[in-house]
Scaffold this active site. Structure first.
Site, PDB file in Angstrom:
ATOM      1  CG  ASP A  53      -2.003  -1.030   1.170  1.00 22.49           C
ATOM      2  OD1 ASP A  53      -2.454  -1.344   0.061  1.00 22.49           O
ATOM      3  OD2 ASP A  53      -2.403  -1.523   2.243  1.00 22.49           O
ATOM      4  CE1 TYR A 112       4.319  -6.685   3.559  1.00 23.83           C
ATOM      5  CE2 TYR A 112       3.733  -9.011   3.586  1.00 23.83           C
ATOM      6  CZ  TYR A 112       3.754  -7.787   2.947  1.00 23.83           C
ATOM      7  OH  TYR A 112       3.216  -7.659   1.688  1.00 23.83           O
TER       8      TYR A 112
END
Length: 247
Positions: A53, A112
């Site tokens: 994003d 992540y």
């Protein structure tokens, strides 16, 4: 010829990985595709392992693209880095890919990392690369809460954005580790795939637990309710990094 590359980028100035029609701003995908065109005069589509994003960073994003060229791999890599030098995007490695390789669909696991600075004073140098949380966090409680989200085929309906388009909210999360190093807290999350904003909602929920807003065991109820309103806040994008993709 299909090429595979590992890419690092600062997501601050980008609208995200993917080109978006009608959205002002530049995407990481667009920057790399433009660099390839400047090198080869060929219009190509670059595919990524993770469609990050706006504001999300990458230390080890993996991409692939098809290019008709006789140039050696290192020449392509160096040329792309030359054209990308003002975009905060760097090609760390580039090589010919195996037939049928797909950066997104061939991936077996994505890792992540979310970075939190947990102190009174706000950061100056890396303020757009970490989340400043001034109130002291209990990392032990965060880790205990995280343990309830790890395991096979759990329903994360409470941990996905309203705009998530995935048909199923069931995911297997292999790892969530909360580690304090001085004033910094790192949350490491690994899975084959994630729902839209899942990692950021997990982190936001863990932070609220670390503040004592609810006990670690409450995460079980959040999962059971299957309602986004039951989970915690969505952590801001600028603390999140795509670190590694396994194949």
């Amino acid at each position: 010829m299909r090429y595979r590359a590992v890419v690092e980028y600062d997501g601050t100035a980008f609208i995200g990985w993917q080109r978006q029609k009608g959205v002002a701003g530049r995407s990481v995908q667009e920057s790399i595709e433009d660099a390839i065109y400047r090198l080869s005069q060929q219009h190509v589509t670059v595919f990524a392992a993770g469609r990050t994003d706006a504001g999300v960073h990458a230390l080890g994003q993996v991409v692939h693209f098809d290019l008709n060229t006789s140039l050696q791999d290192y020449v392509i890599k160096n040329a792309l880095n030359h054209y990308l030098r003002s975009d905060m995007v760097s090609i760390l490695s580039l090589e010919e890919a195996a037939e049928g390789f797909h950066a997104r669909f061939s991936a077996k696991k994505r890792h992540y990392m979310y970075k939190i600075v947990n102190r009174d004073a706000p950061p100056c140098l890396d303020r757009l690369r970490m989340w400043h949380v001034p109130k002291q966090l209990n990392v032990s409680d965060m880790q205990e809460a995280a343990s309830h989200m790890v395991g096979e085929k759990k329903d994360f309906a409470s941990f996905r954005a309203k705009e998530c388009q995935s048909k199923s909210s069931v995911r297997t999360v292999d790892r969530i580790d909360c580690v304090r190093e001085g004033n910094n807290i790192f949350v490491h999350v690994s899975a084959k795939s994630f729902l839209h904003k899942q990692v950021r909602i997990i982190v936001g929920t863990l932070v609220q637990c670390g503040h004592g807003a609810f006990p670690p065991s409450y995460v079980l109820e959040i999962l059971e309710r299957k309602n986004r309103a039951a989970a915690g806040i969505t952590a801001p994008p600028h603390g999140l990094y795509l670190v590694l993709v396994e194949y």
